[in-house]
Design a protein around this motif. Structure first.
Motif, PDB file in Angstrom:
ATOM      1  N   MET A   1       0.823  -1.214   0.000  1.00  0.00           N
ATOM      2  CA  MET A   1       0.000   0.000   0.000  1.00  0.00           C
ATOM      3  C   MET A   1       0.853   1.258   0.000  1.00  0.00           C
ATOM      4  SD  MET A   1      -3.054  -0.133  -0.504  1.00  0.00           S
ATOM      5  CE  MET A   1      -3.557   1.495   0.073  1.00  0.00           C
ATOM      6  N   THR A   2       2.015   1.179  -0.625  1.00  0.00           N
ATOM      7  CA  THR A   2       2.862   2.366  -0.658  1.00  0.00           C
ATOM      8  C   THR A   2       2.415   3.335  -1.742  1.00  0.00           C
ATOM      9  OG1 THR A   2       4.312   0.816  -1.699  1.00  0.00           O
ATOM     10  CG2 THR A   2       4.970   1.634   0.430  1.00  0.00           C
TER      11      THR A   2
ATOM     12  N   GLY B   1       7.679   1.756  -3.423  1.00  0.00           N
ATOM     13  CA  GLY B   1       7.935   0.617  -2.569  1.00  0.00           C
ATOM     14  C   GLY B   1       8.540  -0.568  -3.265  1.00  0.00           C
ATOM     15  N   PRO B   2       8.497  -1.719  -2.600  1.00  0.00           N
ATOM     16  CA  PRO B   2       7.760  -1.996  -1.376  1.00  0.00           C
ATOM     17  C   PRO B   2       8.459  -1.493  -0.107  1.00  0.00           C
ATOM     18  CG  PRO B   2       8.937  -3.946  -2.092  1.00  0.00           C
ATOM     19  CD  PRO B   2       9.183  -2.911  -3.126  1.00  0.00           C
ATOM     20  N   GLY B   3       9.681  -1.075  -0.200  1.00  0.00           N
ATOM     21  CA  GLY B   3      10.418  -0.716   1.004  1.00  0.00           C
ATOM     22  C   GLY B   3      10.326   0.747   1.341  1.00  0.00           C
ATOM     23  N   THR B   4      10.719   1.066   2.574  1.00  0.00           N
ATOM     24  CA  THR B   4      10.823   2.453   2.975  1.00  0.00           C
ATOM     25  C   THR B   4      12.201   2.660   3.577  1.00  0.00           C
ATOM     26  OG1 THR B   4       9.707   4.214   4.162  1.00  0.00           O
ATOM     27  CG2 THR B   4       9.915   2.136   5.302  1.00  0.00           C
ATOM     28  N   VAL B   5      12.602   3.931   3.642  1.00  0.00           N
ATOM     29  CA  VAL B   5      13.948   4.225   4.135  1.00  0.00           C
ATOM     30  C   VAL B   5      14.064   3.851   5.607  1.00  0.00           C
ATOM     31  CG1 VAL B   5      15.522   6.128   4.614  1.00  0.00           C
ATOM     32  CG2 VAL B   5      14.321   6.020   2.445  1.00  0.00           C
TER      33      VAL B   5
ATOM     34  N   VAL C   1       1.732   6.515  -0.072  1.00  0.00           N
ATOM     35  CA  VAL C   1       2.888   7.390   0.143  1.00  0.00           C
ATOM     36  C   VAL C   1       3.202   8.151  -1.134  1.00  0.00           C
ATOM     37  CG1 VAL C   1       5.321   7.443   0.747  1.00  0.00           C
ATOM     38  CG2 VAL C   1       3.797   5.835   1.876  1.00  0.00           C
TER      39      VAL C   1
ATOM     40  N   ASP D   1      10.856   5.772  -6.052  1.00  0.00           N
ATOM     41  CA  ASP D   1      11.246   4.818  -5.021  1.00  0.00           C
ATOM     42  C   ASP D   1      10.205   4.706  -3.914  1.00  0.00           C
ATOM     43  OD1 ASP D   1      13.601   3.861  -6.059  1.00  0.00           O
ATOM     44  OD2 ASP D   1      14.691   5.631  -5.405  1.00  0.00           O
TER      45      ASP D   1
END
Lengths: 226, 702
Positions: A1-2, A143-147, A5, A140
């Motif tokens: 669900m990014t 996602g799927p990642g975040t910092v 963001v 970026d």
């Protein structure tokens, strides 16, 4: 669900610029042209500074950390100066265009004032620089990642979005002040714009923490408004 | 931010020029994991096996499986499914994996391969290897078919033959696993078993496979693509490589089919192995021990066959791809039957196959033979003679030879493929009476440690290469047995037998090279310069693989080819260019020999070896299953194994933000947008009031 963001950050970074565009620029074709041309001039400055940067990096000793840091500072300063040079070039161009517009209009009056030009050109600069600083981060943010895996703040994306917003608005203000001072030959004001731009960039660049850099730049922004 | 953006863009430009394709923001978010070995999809005539991820990778919250309660957390109680499970080898078994497959809460599995093997044994292979393509069937010894009398691999749980719809990767214990565990400890361990707080550590695995369903489907798709598409995308490739063969006396490679008046004794073994994971196949007992024995046999026979040649020729064959329904042997038998090989099946006098031989119990080796063909009295007498010859040859060695009893079928072996086409007397030499002694059959624990190919500490690589291990002594004895047996079997004088013995030093060098360190001075001296380039620090893996245009022959196959050439051939004084094309030189014939340029030993004070040209009766032959030759992809008789293609095999870890933070970001964004729209609208509407200036009156619309 990014995706949330992504849209959140996009709205923060470009929402005000979008609002300004819709209500003050989109209705007048001449302003749209000036906006696009402004964005183009900012891109030209970027192209030139990237060439210089590319040569400098190739020429420098790449293994030395201090040399790299020095190079980065040099690159930032050079790029800022170049952007202001192009802003001046764009001012000269618009000035010429304004005479032409006045000549062909019926009442011998230009359909657009220098102040309005200044605002529109500044917004063009701002939108383009904002887009360039934000587009990578936006992609970026999908996602799927975040910092944060290296201990960075997890508010990186939202902070970056606010930074972009600030830079866009700052460019607009600087555009207005710059053109105005050129008009009145108040060169100290041009110098103030240049040094403020340098200052903001200097605050932003080497600072390790994103949160503090945002705070500092927003203070600068607040100083500028009155 | 403008200049920073500029420098950011410039940095990206700079990195792009250097071929690095990740932005600095991505470097802040993701840790890419290197040295991962995936499980990939393989297909046969009816099934697909292995694993795959979705096309954009499978992401799950990382959970380390350490206790039973962790299992419960993953499968039912954990609040943040799907989970990506990092597990130690002890949980990697059929029951756990099946539970993961059936639950919808597992996004993928990463196995950390431990340094030591599980003591209880582990084999992901079938309990009845190569069940459908051996000789025993409804028509041939029906009571022996399907491992009815003997289950060869009782530890085999068939895990390698299951289909998983989530990715499974393996990692070796190293820095990467430390990073993963640290990320897990820092973010995903809640206080007192409570749910951990966001941000959580997550992992994403990419291993999307192009092929689906079975070989019939994927080959049809490949075929359609190559016929109608301008840029065809191949979806799967047949498992192929090369068999290696050599003979004591050269055979004319251009004259195919039956050789009049020749009878050859065939000595065979297999080259390959497999495991659950792609290109992780150390195959120490299941493959390496056998072919090292045969190589040592060839070397042991050399001196005596030069001084006292045997009446019958001896053919040494190394079959590739035997783990996948006998790819190599079925192809060679097919070629023999159709007159496409230098000999045919009628030329075979008898056959000795070396199976798994390095783990003997009670100093016994077993001679397996086929009870069905032994009902034929002539074959029975031939086999009896062969067995008694071997027992004679083995006299005085440190082990005894026995037969396991007449009701037991042959173990899985290439010999079965020969029996499918004709009655040939032969035995399979192995260290097991019935079920395998190998407790790690076709698994990644079937490695050097399992064969006790270990060295005292503080030895340099060169000293390790020369150190004669006990395993090497044992294997050398088996090689001595095989060499003497072949010599008698080929009609040699029994008086010469004491002159035949395999060299334990040579065996230990081979075991070191094939199991521990391929990049050693001995291998480098024996192989071609371009093979030397490919010798890496990692132990060789014996998964057969697919045909690769840039690297058409597997490195391990080429090493065996060169070692075999050194053991059977003679050194010539040809130059490197003559070696490539010796056709016009007097006394040289490419029909009879291969000419191989060898790097040569490197003198201590130089960097370049003195190369030389070897003339040897060693050949490679394609090990492509006849099913692909006949385009009969649904074949029941031949191997139909194919490997799916993929674009990206990749693993990375990162943090995921909580939903609250994401929604907060979205909310702030929408708020900023709405406020700025409103403010701008009203300021613009009242612009003439707000921006009225006495000095420069505005002339246009505001």
């Amino acid at each position: 669900m990014t995706v949330a963001v992504f849209f959140g950050c996009a709205f923060i970074a470009f929402g005000p610029a979008l609002a300004l565009f819709i209500f003050t620029i989109a209705r007048d074709p001449l302003r749209v042209i000036i906006l696009i041309a402004g964005a183009f001039f900012w891109l030209l400055s970027l192209l030139l500074s990237s060439l210089v940067w590319f040569i400098a990096v190739k020429a420098s000793r790449q293994e030395e950390a201090t040399a790299q840091k020095g190079l980065l500072i040099f690159g930032v300063m050079f790029s800022v100066v170049l952007q202001e040079v192009f802003r001046f070039a764009y001012y000269r161009l618009l000035r010429k265009a304004n005479e032409g517009l006045a000549a062909i209009s019926e009442e011998n009056l230009s359909p657009i004032s220098i102040r309005q030009m200044a605002y529109v050109a500044g917004l063009g600069f701002g939108i383009m620089s904002g887009a360039f600083s934000m587009i990578n981060i936006l992609s970026d943010s999908l996602g799927p990642g975040t910092v944060g895996i290296f201990g960075d703040s997890q508010y990186y994306f939202i902070t970056s979005a606010f930074m972009t917003l600030a830079m866009t608005l700052l460019h607009t203000f600087w555009g207005v002040v710059f053109f105005d001072s050129c008009e009145r030959n108040r060169w100290w004001a041009v110098a103030v714009v240049l040094s403020l731009h340098l200052l903001v960039s200097g605050l932003v660049s080497p600072s390790p923490s994103h949160r503090s850099r945002a705070v500092r730049t927003h203070n600068t922004c607040a100083d500028k408004r009155p | 931010m403008g200049p920073q953006a500029a420098s950011l863009v410039l940095l990206i430009l700079f990195f792009a020029c250097n071929g690095v394709n990740s932005s600095s923001v991505q470097q802040k978010i993701y840790v890419e994991l290197k040295n991962t070995f995936p499980c990939v999809r393989l297909l046969n005539a009816t099934h697909q096996i292995g694993c795959q991820s979705s096309i954009s990778g499978d992401t799950g919250i990382l959970h380390v499986l350490e206790t039973e309660s962790d299992l419960n957390w993953v499968l039912s109680s954990g609040p943040n499914p799907p989970y990506l499970v990092l597990m130690d080898a002890q949980y990697f078994n059929r029951s756990t994996m099946m539970r993961f497959r059936d639950s919808m809460r597992v996004a993928g599995v990463v196995l950390v391969i431990p340094k030591s093997s599980p003591p209880q044994g582990f084999s992901p292979h079938n309990s009845c290897p190569n069940q459908g393509t051996g000789v025993y069937s409804k028509n041939y010894g029906p009571e022996l078919a399907d491992c009815n009398t003997t289950v060869w691999n009782p530890l085999g749980d068939g895990l390698s033959y299951e289909d998983f719809n989530f990715p499974i990767f393996s990692l070796h214990e190293d820095n990467d696993t430390d990073i993963i565990r640290k990320c897990y400890q820092d973010h995903n361990v809640g206080v007192n078993n409570s749910a951990p707080q966001y941000p959580l550590c997550a992992m994403q695995l990419f291993s999307h496979m192009h092929a689906v369903k079975d070989t019939v489907t994927c080959m049809r798709r490949t075929d359609i693509q190559s016929r109608f598409s301008i840029s065809p995308e191949i979806v799967c490739d047949a498992l192929t490589d090369y068999n290696v063969w050599a003979s004591i006396r050269p055979l004319n490679n251009t004259a195919k089919g039956h050789l009049n008046g020749e009878k050859l004794v065939v000595a065979a073994t297999r080259l390959d192995s497999r495991s659950f994971f792609w290109d992780e196949a150390p195959g120490a007992e299941s493959g390496v021990a056998g072919f090292v024995t045969l190589l040592a046999t060839v070397q042991a026979l050399r001196a005596v066959t030069e001084t006292a040649p045997t009446p019958n020729n001896i053919l040494f064959v190394f079959f590739q791809g035997e783990a996948f329904d006998y790819i190599g042997s079925s192809r060679m038998v097919y070629d023999m039957k159709n007159g496409k090989f230098v000999i045919d099946l009628d030329n075979i006098h008898s056959l000795i196959e070396i199976g798994q031989v390095a783990l003997r119990r009670d100093s016994k080796l077993w001679l397996h033979s086929d009870p069905v063909s032994r009902k034929n009295s002539s074959i029975e007498s031939e086999v009896k003679k062969l067995v008694s010859n071997m027992q004679h040859a083995g006299a005085g060695l440190r082990f005894s030879l026995d037969e396991p009893g007449v009701t037991q079928p042959l173990p899985p072996s290439s010999f079965q493929r020969f029996l499918r086409e004709g009655v040939i007397p032969g035995v399979v030499l192995a260290d097991h009476q019935s079920a395998f002694n190998n407790r790690y059959y076709e698994s990644l624990y079937d490695n050097a440690e399992y064969l006790n190919v270990t060295y005292p500490p503080n030895l340099s690589p060169e000293e390790q290469l020369e150190f004669v291990t006990n395993t090497a002594k044992d294997v050398a004895e088996v090689a001595t047995l095989v060499a003497r047996s072949l010599y008698i079997q080929a009609g040699g004088e029994k008086a010469n037998l004491p002159n035949i013995s395999a060299d334990p030093k040579m065996v230990t060098q081979m075991l070191y090279g094939f199991l521990v360190q391929p990049n050693n001075s001995w291998f480098r001296a024996l192989v071609a310069p371009d093979v030397v380039q490919k010798l890496g620090p990692r132990p060789l893996q014996y998964y057969i693989g697919v045909h690769d245009k840039s690297d058409p022959i597997k490195t391990s196959t080429r090493i065996i080819q060169y070692i075999l050439a050194n053991f059977t051939g003679t050194v010539t004084n040809l130059s490197q260019s003559q070696c490539q094309n010796p056709e016009n030189l007097p006394g040289e014939s490419k029909d009879l020999y291969s000419y191989l340029w060898v790097q040569g030993p490197v003198a201590p004070n130089s960097t370049q070896g003195e190369g030389y040209c070897i003339r040897a009766p060693v050949r490679l032959s394609r090990a492509v299953s006849p099913a692909f030759e006949l385009q009969d992809y649904g074949s029941k008789d031949y191997s139909t194994w194919a490997e799916s293609r993929w674009k990206r095999i990749n693993a990375r870890i990162f943090l995921v933000a909580s939903r609250d933070l994401e929604m907060l970001t979205l909310g702030v964004g929408v708020g900023v947008l709405l406020v700025s729209l409103l403010v701008t609208y009203f300021i613009n509407a009242k612009a003439d009031v707000l921006f009225s200036s006495s000095r420069e009156p505005s002339s246009t619309a505001y």
